[in-house]
Structures are given as C-alpha cells and as structure tokens.
Design an enzyme around this catalytic site. Structure first.
Site, PDB file in Angstrom:
ATOM      1  CG  ASP A 337      29.473   3.599 -25.331  1.00  0.00           C
ATOM      2  OD1 ASP A 337      28.454   2.916 -25.220  1.00  0.00           O
ATOM      3  OD2 ASP A 337      29.710   4.334 -26.312  1.00  0.00           O
ATOM      4  CG  ASP A 535      30.057   7.516 -28.507  1.00  0.00           C
ATOM      5  OD1 ASP A 535      29.704   6.632 -27.707  1.00  0.00           O
ATOM      6  OD2 ASP A 535      29.558   7.647 -29.637  1.00  0.00           O
ATOM      7  CG  ASP A 539      27.980   6.542 -23.396  1.00  0.00           C
ATOM      8  OD1 ASP A 539      27.426   5.491 -23.036  1.00  0.00           O
ATOM      9  OD2 ASP A 539      28.541   6.684 -24.501  1.00  0.00           O
TER      10      ASP A 539
END
Ligand code: ADP
Ligand code: MG
Length: 644
Positions: A337, A535, A539
C-alpha cells in the site's frame, strides 16, 4: 486476554534476566540436571566396583528424577487414548533395566531429560520475548492538572492530558513530548536495545522507560489504544496455533507409534515362540523400540519455528503463529500500500486552494476540513488536523461522522454537511478539475472539500517515503525474484512519483478497497503467494485475501492489526525482507531436521532388524539425533537475518 499461554503467567517480564537464572527457573532444567548428577554418581560407583545395591539405587534415583514427569504426562495422554512418545521412552528405559542393562537405560533417561530441557528453554525464550511486548504499561501516571500534580490511573488518561515523566519512570501513555529532554528505552515495543533521544515534538510510547531526564508529555491516544495495548490484545487473541507441518507430524505420529508398539511386541514374541531366550529377545525388542521412536521427528518443527518467532519479536516483528511463518517462507509476490505504508505516517499539507465562488477563506476551509476529519484515523486526516492545529485554528464539533475507506469522510458541522475525499469519488467541475489536475501532475495527493454538495476547494498533500523504502523494495525484489506492486487509492501521478522514488515498476493507482482485493485475488489465482503490506482500514479486505498480510504497527488501524498475520511494531520497512528471509531460513532448518531425524530412524531400525545393533549404540544414535535436531532449531535465535 486469557487464552494465550504467555499471558496466563503473571510473573514479571523476564526480559534482560540472565539466561542462567532463567534456565534455573524451569523445572525441566532442574530435573534434567538432577538426573545427570545422579547418573554421574551411579556410573562412578559402578566403575569403582562399589556394591551393586549402591549403584543400582543411584541409577534408579536417576530414572525417577529424569523419568517421572514424562512418564506421568505419558500416562495422562494414554487415558485420553493418545500414545505419547515420551511414555515409550520411559517404557524402553524400564525394559532395559529389566534385562540388566541399567546403564543404557539410565543414559537414555538422562539424554531424554536433557533434550526435554532444551525444548523447554527454547519455548521459554520465545514466551519471554513476546511477553516483553505486553502488559508493561504502569498502573499510574503523574498528571499535571489545574490544581498541580496528581497521581491518576493510566486507564483514566484522556487525549490532551499533560503528564510529568520523572527520570527512570515507565511512561504511562502514548503521546508527544512538549518539554524536556531524555533518552528513552523503547526495547519493550521495538526490541531496540539502545535508548532513543527525545525532545519536544518527539513521540513517546506507553510501556517504555524514561532515562535520566524529565519529560512533559501530552497524551495522544486513550489508554486502550496505545501501541502496546493494541499489540498486547492482538497477541492475546492469536491462539497458540500449531504449524501445519507439526499438525501433520502429530497425526502421523499416532499411527506410527501404534505400529511401533505392535512391531515391538512382535519382535519380542516371535523369537520367543521360535525358541529364542528371553533376554536376547527382550534386548532386541527394546533396542528396536528406542531407535524407532519418532522423538527427533517430533522435535524437528516447533522449536525452530518458535525460535524464529522469538527472534522476529526481538526485532520488532510480531508473527502471530507458526503457520504464518510457514506461509511467509512461501511468499513469491509482494504488494504494498502507499499512504502510511511506503510513506511516512503523516503527510504534510502543502497547499490550500479555495474556489473563489465558495466565499470561504483559506483558514476557514482548512478549519472545516480538519473538523470533519478529526474523528478519522487516516494519515491524510491526521495531516489535515495537524495543519489546522499548527495554524492555531479551532476545530468545531462534528455530528454523524461517516467514513468510506478509500474514498473519504462526511460529517455534519453546525448546519453544514462537509465532505472531504478523493477527487475521483466526489466528482468535480471544470475549474476544480483543472486545479486538481495541476497538483496531481506535480505528484501531489489531492483531496476535495465539499460543503453542502458544492466543491469549496482542494487541499494538496505531500508524503515522503519512509527511510529505507527503496532498500526494502530492492531486497524484496531479489528475494522473491518478482517485481513488487504498489496498490494505492491515490491518484496515478502521485503514485508513479512515489513508485519512481522507491523503485517500484508495477503501479496500480486510484483503487478502491475492492479493487485491491481483485488484484490480490488475480495474482493468487495465477499461482502467486502474495504478501500484502498495509496500514489502513481500506487495506483490510486485501489483507484478508492475500496469502499472508503484514501491518504497520504504529500507523495501523485496529482492524488492520487484527486482520494481519504479522505486525511490524517499529514501522521499519527493512523488517519486511528480513522476516521473509528469516521464515525461509526456518523452513530450511525444519526440512534439514526432518531429513536428519528420518535418516537416523531408517538407518538404526534397518541395522537392528537386519544385523545386530548394540543397545548403547542405539541409545546414543537415537538420542544424539534428537539433540542434534533440537540444537539445530535453536540456531534460529541468532540475529543473522537482521544485520544485512
Ligand atoms: P492508500 O491506498 O494509498 O493507502 P487510501 O485508499 O487510504 O490510500 O485513500 C485513497 C484516496 O481516498 C486518498 O488519496 C484520498 O483522496 C481519499 N481518502 C481516503 N480517506 C480519506 C480521508 N479520511 N480524508 C480525505 N481523503 C480520503
Ligand atoms: Mg494506506
């Protein structure tokens, strides 16, 4: 918080206690030492020609010291209709005594107790390093209130409280230093042995220990939300699961042991029926039973995996179970990410563009956006709130706050509905489109602020990559032999800019959470084992879809920490390649162990059945392989992987 064995033990953390003291606290170690001592005395008496009653007595005492616990455990297991290898060993030793081979039997007991002690020691070290991360928040803290200093329970601390941290004190909450300077020992949450210097503006964490200076700290998170308590809750939840390899071995072990007992009985009765004498038939059967026991096989898997988990824990990577470690070793593709993972937790607000028709001022727009974002945990939200605070703007209370992961937030402030979020999702008109376009071309992240459905302006944010991001990406690439992917909800230009900075060639931008899932699923369907690193709440779905998921421990949201299989408590990206490398080392050790164990069994059993294997040699070979396998596993406690 009761299911995890680590937590049931209320003794103070053993971190830093010397190894010798730690070893001595284990009953397994004490009994093994007693058995060895008695064995030494018995053997001496035996060799020096002392009366037989004396050395027999000593040998038998050695049997009791080394054998009572495994024997008892074995009997208890038997009552549950499961056959324990430990019990077989005790029976074999008793059989050896019955045919007068008391020396060999006692040796078997001593070595057996020693390998048991080694295993207990490895488990203990693992638990100690995990416990180091937990439950270390002090009960009370000194708060500076209107009436001066007061001692309050850490559970009562609220965001915004000012704490006084005296020298040597354990810090009671997560917060920011507002005054003072000191070095803080953060080993409890980061594993880092060296104290870290803290001055105004630096973050400090609950459960860490203040050095020689005095600090004034403004509390930033409620006590249930501190890094240490979130990690603690997570570890508590993770059941003490067993590795798949281990489960497989245990399933096989049951049938194997039953077969072995049957074979032993056959080896005893058939020669007797054929007219062989009792003593030699018994000797052969006992030797067979000892060398065929799968002790080394049973010890092949868990000690190395546990040692590796302990090692990772000391370096700030929390691996939730042995299964996770097995999966980490198979990772063939890495997806990362962007915001909060590859970039620093909080970006910087670098531009405010107000749409003239809206009638707002710049400060007014920022204050509105920050008020709406205040309840959000998203890094962009924190950046906007921080910018408003820095500008001295007052935030207004919000009602009916909602957030859509990967899209933005909406809240009512007074009579207005304020939305802050992605340009792609909120839609835009031509003037705003032009503004957004210009910022995005410069590689910035943009968010649109809408008030009552009309776009009021655009905020521009810039996030810098974390230290070592490029290094970590390069090492992951060489470990897996495939290009890592960047999966982000941000705009393509900002994504490409960051990807270029850290060396990622495969970029997917403007993704909604479900798009991230689709990409991960697609890769898995093509046969890749995907490790997803993230995080945010946005996600979590992709994490659940990936083979193995890693979360950033400090910036990570609760949901992410729960969904993740492993957590990087220090938010250091170089831990990513390190943990994959460690998992692979652990897999190699387990494979080697299984091979060693199987080879010894096959050779010794073959020798006993086809030729004549002397009992002492059988004992030495069997126990030797068990100890070899145990020690091989402990090698994984060493730090090698992390120095690179
Ligand atoms: P990433 O995948 O890089 O971590 P996210 O999926 O969290 O990014 O966010 C994607 C986009 O959605 C952001 O670039 C932003 O435009 C918008 N967004 C998400 N959450 C928020 C929020 N709390 N405030 C403003 N914008 C947001
Ligand atoms: Mg993110």
């Amino acid at each position: 918080m009761t299911s995890h064995p680590v937590l049931q033990d209320a003794r103070p953390p053993a971190v830093g206690r010397p190894m010798r003291e730690r070893a001595w606290s284990l009953p397994e170690v004490r009994w093994a030492l007693a058995a060895s001592g008695l064995f030494g005395c018995a053997a001496a008496a035996h060799l020096l020609g002392k009366p037989a009653w004396l050395y027999w007595g000593l040998y038998l005492a050695c049997y009791v010291a080394g054998g009572w616990q495994p024997g008892l455990d074995g009997l208890i297991a038997l009552r549950r209709r499961s056959l324990d290898v430990d019990l077989l060993m005790v029976v074999a030793a008793l059989g050896a005594a019955a045919i007068g081979q008391i020396f060999d039997g006692a040796l078997l007991i001593v070595i057996f107790a020693t390998s048991g002690a080694l295993e207990a020691l490895a488990t203990k070290r693992t638990e100690d390093s995990v416990r180091g991360l937990l439950g270390l928040t002090p009960e009370t803290a000194t708060r500076i209130g209107d009436s001066g200093e007061e001692l309050v329970g850490t559970a009562e601390l609220a965001v915004g409280d000012l704490l006084l941290i005296r020298p040597g004190e354990r810090i009671g909450g997560d917060g920011v230093v507002v005054d003072g300077a000191s070095a803080v020992d953060q080993a409890t949450i980061t594993g880092e042995p060296l104290p870290v210097d803290k001055t105004a503006g630096d973050e400090v964490f609950a459960g860490t220990v203040n050095g020689t200076g005095t600090l004034w700290v403004r509390v930033q998170r409620p006590s249930a939300d501190t890094v240490i308590s979130r990690i603690g809750a997570m570890v508590a939840e993770a059941s003490a699961s067993k590795a798949r390899t281990q489960l497989f071995i245990e399933k096989v072990e049951q049938r194997y042991s039953a077969l072995m007992v049957a074979a032993t009985i056959a080896l005893l009765t058939i020669p007797l029926l054929l007219g062989s004498d009792l003593r030699s038939a018994l000797l052969r059967a006992m030797t067979f039973m000892i060398v065929a026991s799968p002790c080394a096989l049973v010890l092949s898997t868990m000690p190395p995996l546990l040692a590796a988990i302990a090692n990772a824990g000391r370096h700030g990577v929390l691996v939730k179970s042995a299964v996770v470690l097995e999966k980490l070793a198979t990772v063939s593709r890495v997806a990362l990410d962007k915001t909060g993972t590859l970039t620093l937790g909080v970006p910087a607000l670098t531009g405010i563009h107000v749409r003239p028709e809206s009638g707002f001022g710049r400060a007014e727009l920022l204050a509105l956006a920050a008020s709406a974002e205040h309840p959000s945990e998203h890094p962009l939200a924190r950046a906007i709130v921080a910018a408003a605070r820095d500008a001295g703007l007052a935030l207004r209370p919000t009602v009916s706050f909602t957030s859509a992961p990967g899209r933005g937030v909406r809240a009512r402030i007074g009579d207005d509905t304020v939305e802050v979020g992605s340009p792609g999702q909120l839609g835009d008109d031509a003037t705003v489109g032009q503004l957004v376009h210009t910022s995005e071309r410069a590689g910035r992240t943009t968010v649109i602020v809408r008030v009552n459905g009309a776009t009021a302006g655009v905020l521009e944010l810039t996030a810098h990559p974390r230290d070592g991001a490029a290094d970590a990406v390069a090492r992951l690439e060489s470990l897996t032999g495939t290009t890592p992917l960047l999966l982000t909800g941000d705009n393509p230009q900002a994504a490409s800019q960051l990807a270029a900075d850290v060396g990622i060639a495969d970029v997917h931008a403007a993704l909604l959470p479900e798009d991230k899932v689709a990409i991960v699923r697609g890769l898995e369907a093509d046969g890749a084992a995907v490790m997803f690193v993230g995080d945010g709440v946005n996600d979590a779905p992709a994490m659940a879809a990936a083979r193995v998921a890693v979360a950033m421990g400090r910036t990570g949201s609760d949901l992410t920490l729960q969904t993740a299989d492993a957590v990087i408590t220090r938010d250091e990206l170089r831990a990513l390649p390190a943990i994959v490398a460690l998992a692979r080392r652990a897999r190699r050790v387990v494979t080697a162990n299984l091979l060693i164990a199987a080879t010894f069994i096959v050779v010794l059993v073959g020798w006993d059945l086809l030729g004549h294997l002397p009992l002492p040699l059988g004992v030495a070979g069997h126990e030797g392989s068990t100890i070899l396998v145990g020690l091989n596993g402990l090698r994984l406690l060493r730090d090698r992987t992390w120095s690179a």
